[in-house]
Design a protein around this motif. Structure first.
Motif, PDB file in Angstrom:
ATOM      1  N   LYS A 249      28.526 -10.294  13.880  1.00 55.42           N
ATOM      2  CA  LYS A 249      29.135  -8.963  13.785  1.00 55.42           C
ATOM      3  C   LYS A 249      28.518  -8.091  14.868  1.00 55.42           C
ATOM      4  O   LYS A 249      27.453  -7.500  14.703  1.00 55.42           O
ATOM      5  N   GLY A 250      29.206  -8.001  16.019  1.00 59.60           N
ATOM      6  CA  GLY A 250      28.665  -7.236  17.135  1.00 59.60           C
ATOM      7  C   GLY A 250      29.216  -5.838  17.233  1.00 59.60           C
ATOM      8  O   GLY A 250      28.546  -4.918  17.712  1.00 59.60           O
ATOM      9  N   VAL A 254      35.052  -2.343  14.664  1.00 58.42           N
ATOM     10  CA  VAL A 254      36.201  -3.223  14.861  1.00 58.42           C
ATOM     11  C   VAL A 254      36.310  -4.185  13.692  1.00 58.42           C
ATOM     12  O   VAL A 254      35.356  -4.897  13.366  1.00 58.42           O
ATOM     13  N   ASP A 255      37.473  -4.192  13.051  1.00 58.22           N
ATOM     14  CA  ASP A 255      37.728  -5.110  11.953  1.00 58.22           C
ATOM     15  C   ASP A 255      38.703  -6.193  12.404  1.00 58.22           C
ATOM     16  O   ASP A 255      39.413  -6.057  13.400  1.00 58.22           O
ATOM     17  N   ASN A 256      38.766  -7.272  11.640  1.00 56.82           N
ATOM     18  CA  ASN A 256      39.709  -8.368  11.891  1.00 56.82           C
ATOM     19  C   ASN A 256      39.600  -8.901  13.319  1.00 56.82           C
ATOM     20  O   ASN A 256      40.601  -9.147  13.978  1.00 56.82           O
ATOM     21  N   LEU A 257      38.360  -9.064  13.786  1.00 58.15           N
ATOM     22  CA  LEU A 257      38.144  -9.602  15.122  1.00 58.15           C
ATOM     23  C   LEU A 257      37.754 -11.076  14.991  1.00 58.15           C
ATOM     24  O   LEU A 257      36.701 -11.403  14.444  1.00 58.15           O
ATOM     25  N   SER A 258      38.632 -11.941  15.469  1.00 60.22           N
ATOM     26  CA  SER A 258      38.429 -13.379  15.308  1.00 60.22           C
ATOM     27  C   SER A 258      37.486 -13.894  16.385  1.00 60.22           C
ATOM     28  O   SER A 258      37.906 -14.158  17.508  1.00 60.22           O
ATOM     29  N   LEU A 259      36.208 -14.047  16.047  1.00 64.15           N
ATOM     30  CA  LEU A 259      35.207 -14.521  16.994  1.00 64.15           C
ATOM     31  C   LEU A 259      34.640 -15.860  16.531  1.00 64.15           C
ATOM     32  O   LEU A 259      34.721 -16.202  15.346  1.00 64.15           O
ATOM     33  N   PHE A 312      39.412   0.775  19.549  1.00 65.76           N
ATOM     34  CA  PHE A 312      39.742  -0.605  19.879  1.00 65.76           C
ATOM     35  C   PHE A 312      41.239  -0.837  19.707  1.00 65.76           C
ATOM     36  O   PHE A 312      41.815  -0.537  18.663  1.00 65.76           O
ATOM     37  N   VAL A 313      41.869  -1.345  20.760  1.00 63.22           N
ATOM     38  CA  VAL A 313      43.287  -1.705  20.712  1.00 63.22           C
ATOM     39  C   VAL A 313      43.359  -3.226  20.717  1.00 63.22           C
ATOM     40  O   VAL A 313      43.139  -3.856  21.755  1.00 63.22           O
ATOM     41  N   LEU A 320      48.236 -12.090  12.504  1.00 60.26           N
ATOM     42  CA  LEU A 320      47.628 -13.199  13.235  1.00 60.26           C
ATOM     43  C   LEU A 320      46.110 -13.092  13.211  1.00 60.26           C
ATOM     44  O   LEU A 320      45.405 -14.097  13.052  1.00 60.26           O
ATOM     45  N   ALA A 321      45.595 -11.868  13.360  1.00 61.00           N
ATOM     46  CA  ALA A 321      44.141 -11.666  13.332  1.00 61.00           C
ATOM     47  C   ALA A 321      43.566 -12.014  11.968  1.00 61.00           C
ATOM     48  O   ALA A 321      42.542 -12.700  11.858  1.00 61.00           O
ATOM     49  N   GLU A 322      44.223 -11.558  10.907  1.00 57.03           N
ATOM     50  CA  GLU A 322      43.735 -11.838   9.560  1.00 57.03           C
ATOM     51  C   GLU A 322      43.839 -13.322   9.230  1.00 57.03           C
ATOM     52  O   GLU A 322      42.973 -13.884   8.550  1.00 57.03           O
ATOM     53  N   ASP A 323      44.900 -13.967   9.714  1.00 52.79           N
ATOM     54  CA  ASP A 323      45.114 -15.379   9.407  1.00 52.79           C
ATOM     55  C   ASP A 323      44.096 -16.271  10.099  1.00 52.79           C
ATOM     56  O   ASP A 323      43.684 -17.292   9.560  1.00 52.79           O
TER      57      ASP A 323
END
Length: 759
Positions: A249-250, A254-259, A312-313, A320-323
């Motif tokens: 978690k950097g 920002v939420d729902n960031l697929s890292l 953040f955009v 797609l991000a949540e999935d």
């Protein structure tokens, strides 16, 4: 129109002929008007010699003197065309610009070859694609006509407004508005547009964000295409759900960031010895989004996630991000790579998998800080860190491995520069280092408790593995390239440092031994920030390429292909398409006993791929996209994102400094020119100009080799890196213009004796 000239030429990248009907289908043209517009465009391109019509269809005419490029202009009317093929820039005289604007993609005809001291010259014969269809400008009335003057002085045009706004305008005040272009200038017809909205320039965060959105023509709302996400294939996935998978978690905002997730195994047998096994698990996007669908094209056009004044955009749609996002305790499909590393951090072997993982824990800077700075032999932690105490061994190993990978990267030639975070709340996470470096040719030196400072070291090895794999197989790929700095430029920085009494280590030839040693020498002085600014200017940035090239910033890897951060960059998604396609093949010779992809004999695999390629047209589609200017388009969007980020930082700095207007502060001279010198002032690292005309006490001469201005009469000198007292006279935030004046020059400014010769 629904298409641009660039869209047409992108479909004609090969030497083959394409029928009009097929071209219409590829461009998605179905109505009579759209087809007529295409016919008119083809006719015009044929007349200027770009296309050739035959009975079978149309084809592109090959001409070495006509090249594709992007126009770059200055406020002084100097224009250069930056060629897509990477060759020398082409100088465009003002009367040969032919109504193109800064940033437009253009076709340039070379009319004069370059020489040893002269750039080639050319004229623009066609505008392929406009960079934007709107801009922000100041409203003025000229000869009873309302016009808009672009705030970007690189746009060398005035736009007539075709209708008066439906609201009252007080033109005695500065009015800044968003202007939509209705017609670009053509022949004797001037450019025309209309006012979309008047912008607030008072300086709160919301209004400044709106300024940037208007300046870069970002849509307020992102209309989503119709799409249905695919479900990743469940069969033949390597079960890694029992592994300890660590998430990072950097970004706080920002939420729902697929890292990616990380797994480390202390030792694993390899060739009779031991090695460290590092697993990188990337969120799976390629299997969820089918190539060339409306959703894929939508993502391709956006290209990157963005930061707009701290907001953040995202690149991905919310669904797609949540999935695809990894969550602690949730079993998720992934693409994983097992990296066997020596204890020195050298990549020995790798294997790729379609996998299933179940993340175990998420680390943030607070948890990392608690682990890093705990007392020796301490096994207990206060809440909320008790949940992580069971992973003490893994986290310690990750710290040690990241440190080793960083040392190896720096030894090979990469550079870390120290630029501390700015104390500006409006920027939020915008100024933090990112998981991967996508523009700068150097890394920001960050604390080891910053999650991304660890993650970026691990991802570089994974990206080098994919780059090596695809380049060995000769498959299409979007590589990330970064050249080494020019040794001559490095030596010039060394001379600059010597001029301010900072010495660098030199070799027997009298040249700088290495860029990394120079960085270390600079870090030992109190002038490190000024000298690092000099280094920034000479280190080449990162570019995208369809051919494998060295990537110095990431440790000198020859072929480097990003693929793990598809939530941030489309280039990662494209490379993931290639990898997913390979992992989806059922040919037994591609796999190990554990359904993994590994590299062995490159020639054998190339022959095997010829057989596999005949089973599907997808591989040819990958090649078509690479050949159809995809890399150049993504590179242009990368530069766009970098400019947006820099503008946001500059605007936030100027706004934060407005409270200091009229104050006297002590700053440091960061650049000296014939027209004045720039001073960086705390606490926001704001850089303003002291114009030479404001120096009333003497006539100042510019000494470029010594980076100084020296007065003829009193011999007072303003020298790079010296401190000076200045007053902030004016701040024009939206123009990024700060004017400073010197106040009470003191003894810190060098005064030369009359009999002393100036250096």
């Amino acid at each position: 129109m629904k298409f641009t000239v660039a869209d047409i030429l992108d479909q004609l990248h090969s030497s083959g002929i394409i029928s009009i009907v097929e071209l219409e289908q590829r461009l998605g043209l179905f109505t009579k008007i759209e087809k007529q517009q295409l016919s008119i465009t083809i006719s015009a391109l044929t007349q200027i010699g770009i296309l050739r019509e035959t009975d079978e269809g149309i084809e592109r005419v090959s001409n070495d003197h006509i090249v594709e490029a992007q126009l770059r202009c200055s406020s002084k009317c100097f224009c250069f065309a930056l060629r897509d093929d990477g060759e020398e820039d082409i100088y465009i005289r003002d009367y040969q610009v032919n109504y193109a604007w800064n940033g437009d993609r253009v076709l340039v005809k070379i009319i004069r070859d370059g020489g040893r001291k002269r750039s080639p010259e050319g004229e623009i014969i066609c505008i392929l694609e406009r960079q934007s269809t709107s801009f922000i400008g100041q409203l003025e009335r000229r000869k009873d006509k309302l016009v808009a003057i672009p705030l970007d002085d690189r746009i060398l045009s005035v736009i007539d407004l075709i209708e008066e706004p439906k609201f009252d305008l007080d033109l005695s005040q500065q009015i800044i508005a968003e202007i939509k272009i209705d017609r670009y200038a053509l022949a004797q017809l001037p450019a025309q547009g209309h006012v979309v909205r008047v912008l607030n320039i008072k300086g709160n965060v919301v209004s400044d964000r709106e300024l940037l959105i208007a300046k870069y023509a970002l849509p307020h709302h992102h209309p989503l295409p119709h799409f249905v996400l695919n479900t990743p294939i469940g069969k033949h996935r390597y079960d890694l759900t029992e592994q300890t998978v660590i998430l990072w978690k950097g970004f706080d905002s920002v939420d729902n960031l697929s890292l990616p997730g990380i797994t480390i195994q202390s030792t694993a047998p390899f060739s009779g010895g031991t090695s460290i096994r590092l697993w990188i698990h990337a969120p799976l996007i390629a299997e969820r989004v089918e190539l060339n669908t409306t959703l894929d094209l939508w993502l391709r056009k956006r290209a990157n996630a963005l930061f707009v004044m701290g907001e953040f955009v995202p690149l991905l749609t919310r669904n797609l991000a949540e999935d695809s996002e990894f969550k602690v305790g949730k079993t998720q499909s992934a693409i994983s790579v097992a990296l066997d590393l020596s204890t020195e951090g050298e990549l020995i072997h790798y294997r790729f998998f379609n996998s299933l993982i179940r993340p175990t824990i998420e680390l943030n800077s607070r948890i990392l800080s608690a682990f890093r700075y705990r007392k020796p032999e301490t096994q207990s932690f206060s809440h909320p860190f008790t949940v992580a105490k069971d992973y003490l061994n893994e986290i310690d190993q990750l710290f040690a491995l990241a440190s080793q990978l960083r040392r190896r990267r720096l030894a090979i030639g990469s550079v870390d520069l120290d630029f501390p975070d700015l104390p500006i709340n409006a920027l939020g996470d915008q100024c933090l280092s990112k998981p991967t470096e996508t523009h700068n040719g150097w890394m920001i030196s960050t604390s080891c408790i910053q999650p991304f400072s660890l993650l970026r070291e691990f991802l570089q090895v994974a990206h080098s593995a994919l780059g090596h794999y695809l380049s060995t197989l000769g498959l299409p790929c979007i590589y990330s390239a970064n050249e080494a700095a020019d040794p001559a430029a490095i030596n010039e920085v060394a001379k600059t440092a010597a001029g301010i009494n900072v010495t660098c280590r030199l070799n027997e030839d009298g040249n700088v031994s290495s860029l990394q040693e120079m960085v270390i020498d600079f870090a030992a002085t109190d002038r490190v920030r000024v000298l690092n600014q000099q280094l920034k200017a000479i280190i080449p940035g990162i570019t995208l390429s369809s051919q494998p090239k060295p990537n110095i910033v990431s440790g000198g890897y020859m072929a480097y292909a990003n693929w793990t951060c598809g939530s941030l960059h489309y280039a990662d998604i494209f490379n993931q398409y290639i990898l997913s396609w390979l992992l989806g093949k059922t040919h037994p010779k591609l796999y190990g006993s554990d359904n993994s992809l590994a590299i062995a004999d490159g020639n054998k695999y190339r022959e095997l791929l010829k057989t596999i390629a005949n089973e599907s047209d997808l591989l040819s589609t990958f090649y078509d996209l690479i050949n159809a200017n995809l890399v150049n388009c993504l590179e242009a969007r990368s530069l766009f994102a970098a400019d947006l980020l820099a503008d946001g930082v500059a605007l936030a700095q100027a706004r934060a400094a407005e409270s200091l207007l009229g104050h006297v502060l002590t700053g440091v001279i960061t650049c000296v020119q014939s027209y004045g010198f720039f001073v960086e002032i705390p606490p926001f690292n704001l850089e303003g100009l002291v114009h030479v005309s404001s120096l009333k006490d003497d006539w100042y001469e510019y000494h470029p080799k010594q980076n100084r201005l020296v007065g003829r009469k009193h011999h007072r000198a303003y020298i790079l890196s010296h401190k000076v007292n200045v007053r902030i006279q004016t701040i024009e935030a939206i123009h990024d213009q700060i004017d400073l004046v010197v106040v009470n020059p003191d003894s810190s400014l060098r005064l030369y004796d009359k009999g002393e010769s100036l250096p």
